[in-house]
Design a protein around this motif. Structure first.
Motif, PDB file in Angstrom:
ATOM      1  N   VAL A   1     -13.445  -2.183 -20.534  1.00 63.31           N
ATOM      2  CA  VAL A   1     -13.397  -0.736 -20.757  1.00 63.31           C
ATOM      3  C   VAL A   1     -11.977  -0.226 -20.548  1.00 63.31           C
ATOM      4  O   VAL A   1     -11.463   0.577 -21.332  1.00 63.31           O
ATOM      5  N   GLY A   2     -11.328  -0.698 -19.482  1.00 62.64           N
ATOM      6  CA  GLY A   2      -9.965  -0.280 -19.195  1.00 62.64           C
ATOM      7  C   GLY A   2      -9.012  -0.647 -20.321  1.00 62.64           C
ATOM      8  O   GLY A   2      -8.197   0.172 -20.761  1.00 62.64           O
ATOM      9  N   ARG A   3      -9.123  -1.874 -20.797  1.00 59.05           N
ATOM     10  CA  ARG A   3      -8.231  -2.335 -21.868  1.00 59.05           C
ATOM     11  C   ARG A   3      -8.458  -1.546 -23.159  1.00 59.05           C
ATOM     12  O   ARG A   3      -7.513  -1.170 -23.852  1.00 59.05           O
ATOM     13  N   GLU A   4      -9.717  -1.296 -23.472  1.00 56.83           N
ATOM     14  CA  GLU A   4     -10.019  -0.562 -24.699  1.00 56.83           C
ATOM     15  C   GLU A   4      -9.542   0.891 -24.592  1.00 56.83           C
ATOM     16  O   GLU A   4      -9.026   1.461 -25.562  1.00 56.83           O
ATOM     17  N   ALA A   5      -9.701   1.495 -23.417  1.00 57.49           N
ATOM     18  CA  ALA A   5      -9.245   2.866 -23.226  1.00 57.49           C
ATOM     19  C   ALA A   5      -7.727   2.962 -23.389  1.00 57.49           C
ATOM     20  O   ALA A   5      -7.225   3.878 -24.054  1.00 57.49           O
TER      21      ALA A   5
ATOM     22  N   GLY B   1     -22.773   5.605 -20.349  1.00 58.79           N
ATOM     23  CA  GLY B   1     -24.197   5.312 -20.228  1.00 58.79           C
ATOM     24  C   GLY B   1     -24.485   3.866 -19.883  1.00 58.79           C
ATOM     25  O   GLY B   1     -25.628   3.519 -19.561  1.00 58.79           O
ATOM     26  N   ARG B   2     -23.452   3.008 -19.907  1.00 57.84           N
ATOM     27  CA  ARG B   2     -23.639   1.585 -19.643  1.00 57.84           C
ATOM     28  C   ARG B   2     -23.190   1.150 -18.259  1.00 57.84           C
ATOM     29  O   ARG B   2     -23.415  -0.005 -17.883  1.00 57.84           O
ATOM     30  N   VAL B   3     -22.523   2.026 -17.531  1.00 57.13           N
ATOM     31  CA  VAL B   3     -21.980   1.616 -16.229  1.00 57.13           C
ATOM     32  C   VAL B   3     -22.691   2.348 -15.096  1.00 57.13           C
ATOM     33  O   VAL B   3     -23.233   3.445 -15.281  1.00 57.13           O
ATOM     34  N   ALA B   4     -22.684   1.721 -13.942  1.00 59.97           N
ATOM     35  CA  ALA B   4     -23.373   2.281 -12.784  1.00 59.97           C
ATOM     36  C   ALA B   4     -22.591   3.437 -12.171  1.00 59.97           C
ATOM     37  O   ALA B   4     -21.353   3.424 -12.147  1.00 59.97           O
ATOM     38  N   ASP B   5     -23.324   4.430 -11.671  1.00 63.10           N
ATOM     39  CA  ASP B   5     -22.682   5.549 -10.976  1.00 63.10           C
ATOM     40  C   ASP B   5     -21.929   5.043  -9.751  1.00 63.10           C
ATOM     41  O   ASP B   5     -22.379   4.108  -9.076  1.00 63.10           O
ATOM     42  N   GLY B   6     -20.796   5.652  -9.487  1.00 65.60           N
ATOM     43  CA  GLY B   6     -20.040   5.306  -8.286  1.00 65.60           C
ATOM     44  C   GLY B   6     -19.044   4.183  -8.468  1.00 65.60           C
ATOM     45  O   GLY B   6     -18.217   3.938  -7.584  1.00 65.60           O
ATOM     46  N   SER B   7     -19.103   3.468  -9.574  1.00 59.96           N
ATOM     47  CA  SER B   7     -18.158   2.380  -9.806  1.00 59.96           C
ATOM     48  C   SER B   7     -16.796   2.935 -10.208  1.00 59.96           C
ATOM     49  O   SER B   7     -16.669   4.080 -10.638  1.00 59.96           O
ATOM     50  N   ALA B   8     -15.769   2.095 -10.102  1.00 58.31           N
ATOM     51  CA  ALA B   8     -14.420   2.516 -10.484  1.00 58.31           C
ATOM     52  C   ALA B   8     -14.363   2.865 -11.964  1.00 58.31           C
ATOM     53  O   ALA B   8     -13.698   3.827 -12.360  1.00 58.31           O
TER      54      ALA B   8
ATOM     55  N   GLU C   1      -5.540   1.754 -13.770  1.00 60.59           N
ATOM     56  CA  GLU C   1      -5.741   1.323 -12.388  1.00 60.59           C
ATOM     57  C   GLU C   1      -6.951   0.414 -12.222  1.00 60.59           C
ATOM     58  O   GLU C   1      -7.168  -0.139 -11.134  1.00 60.59           O
ATOM     59  N   LEU C   2      -7.746   0.263 -13.279  1.00 54.67           N
ATOM     60  CA  LEU C   2      -8.905  -0.631 -13.203  1.00 54.67           C
ATOM     61  C   LEU C   2      -8.454  -2.086 -13.168  1.00 54.67           C
ATOM     62  O   LEU C   2      -7.319  -2.411 -13.498  1.00 54.67           O
ATOM     63  N   ASP C   3      -9.355  -2.960 -12.789  1.00 56.34           N
ATOM     64  CA  ASP C   3      -9.060  -4.393 -12.749  1.00 56.34           C
ATOM     65  C   ASP C   3      -8.591  -4.877 -14.120  1.00 56.34           C
ATOM     66  O   ASP C   3      -9.061  -4.416 -15.167  1.00 56.34           O
TER      67      ASP C   3
END
Length: 305
Positions: A143-147, A193-200, A136-138
């Protein structure tokens, strides 16, 4: 009603509804036997879906729920049973599963956490739900593609070992899947650890990390599936059907619909034509010995000569 009218036969809707209700009532003993059969499996898929129910006093509909319980996707004898309930609280599956112990494959709805804590039970998470968060990520999300790529590795192995025995499947998971699964966990922690809290992206990562122990359930039991797609496929006809029939007329009507749908979907799981199966058992039930009711369950049914 309209189909009959095209043939010049007037069949009032109330008459059709009464026939359907009597059919559901007649199938109740078979439904109870199906419930017992489904709950004899040590691994269950569990899910729920909303349906509308008429609320006469308010002059509108209110939300009710259908809960579904299916035997392990890997079990040689298949079956699914539905329960129509007025709500979505944990008390419904708790009561339905009273006395049962085993592993439940489910999503992260809090009710299942309550269910899993009772007796000798364990919770196995749904990998498809975890994967969906990244899907559902952009489209531009690395990160979405790798996951998705990492999840596909797991699914590729699962497809290859689906027809093996439980023991052999578990062995292959330990040999092939475990190292990839552990590597995914390390990668998830690193990316979090690399992404901001609250982001998708953070929410997608948090879902998998929060559910990691449950999501890892398939690595400890060869009869536990990696996801809950097996039951989601069985419960889908409710979602499709409610657009046609709109609502259940009462709680009793919903319960009888659950009885019929349980037998219809179980018959399909066993490779039977539902119409042929239901017609046969409805004709045989009035004179069939109650002590032999299990012989009419879909996984054991044989057409009358």
């Amino acid at each position: 009603e309209k189909i009959n009218a095209r043939s010049g036969v007037h069949t009032p809707r109330s008459t059709l509804a009464a026939w359907s209700g009597r059919g559901g009532a007649a199938l109740t003993p078979l439904y109870e036997a199906l419930r017992e059969f489904v709950l004899s499996c040590p691994v269950l898929h569990v899910d729920e879906t909303p349906v509308s129910m008429l609320d006469p006093g308010a002059g509108k509909t209110k939300r009710a729920y259908v809960w579904g319980y299916a035997r392990s996707a890997f079990d040689a004898q298949q079956g699914v049973v539905f329960q129509f309930c007025a709500g979505r609280g944990a008390k419904y599956p708790v009561e339905f599963l009273k006395g049962w112990n085993g592993a439940i494959v489910c999503d992260d709805y809090k009710a299942y956490e309550t269910v899993a804590k009772i007796g000798k039970r364990k919770e196995a998470g749904c990998g498809a739900h975890a994967r969906r968060k990244f899907d559902e990520l952009d489209d531009k999300s690395q990160v979405g593609r790798e996951a998705i790529r990492r999840f596909e590795r797991i699914y590729r192995i699962e497809r290859a070992i689906a027809n093996l025995s439980s023991e052999r499947r578990l062995q292959m998971r330990q040999e092939l899947t475990r190292k990839r699964w552990d590597a995914m966990h390390e990668w998830l922690l690193l990316e979090r650890g690399r992404v901001a809290d609250g982001s998708a992206t953070a929410r997608a990562l948090d879902y998998s990390l929060r559910r990691w122990d449950a999501l890892s359930g398939f690595l400890h039991d060869g009869d536990v599936a990696f996801d809950n797609n097996h039951l989601e496929n069985q419960i889908r006809p409710w979602a499709v059907g409610r657009k046609g029939w709109l609502f259940a007329g009462s709680e009793l009507a919903g319960q009888r619909a659950a009885i019929v749908m349980s037998l219809v979907q179980s018959a399909k799981l066993c490779g039977h034509d539902p119409w042929t199966y239901l017609r046969d058992v409805l004709e045989r039930l009035p004179t069939h010995l109650n002590s032999q009711i299990a012989d009419l369950l879909p996984h054991r049914w044989k057409p009358a000569n």
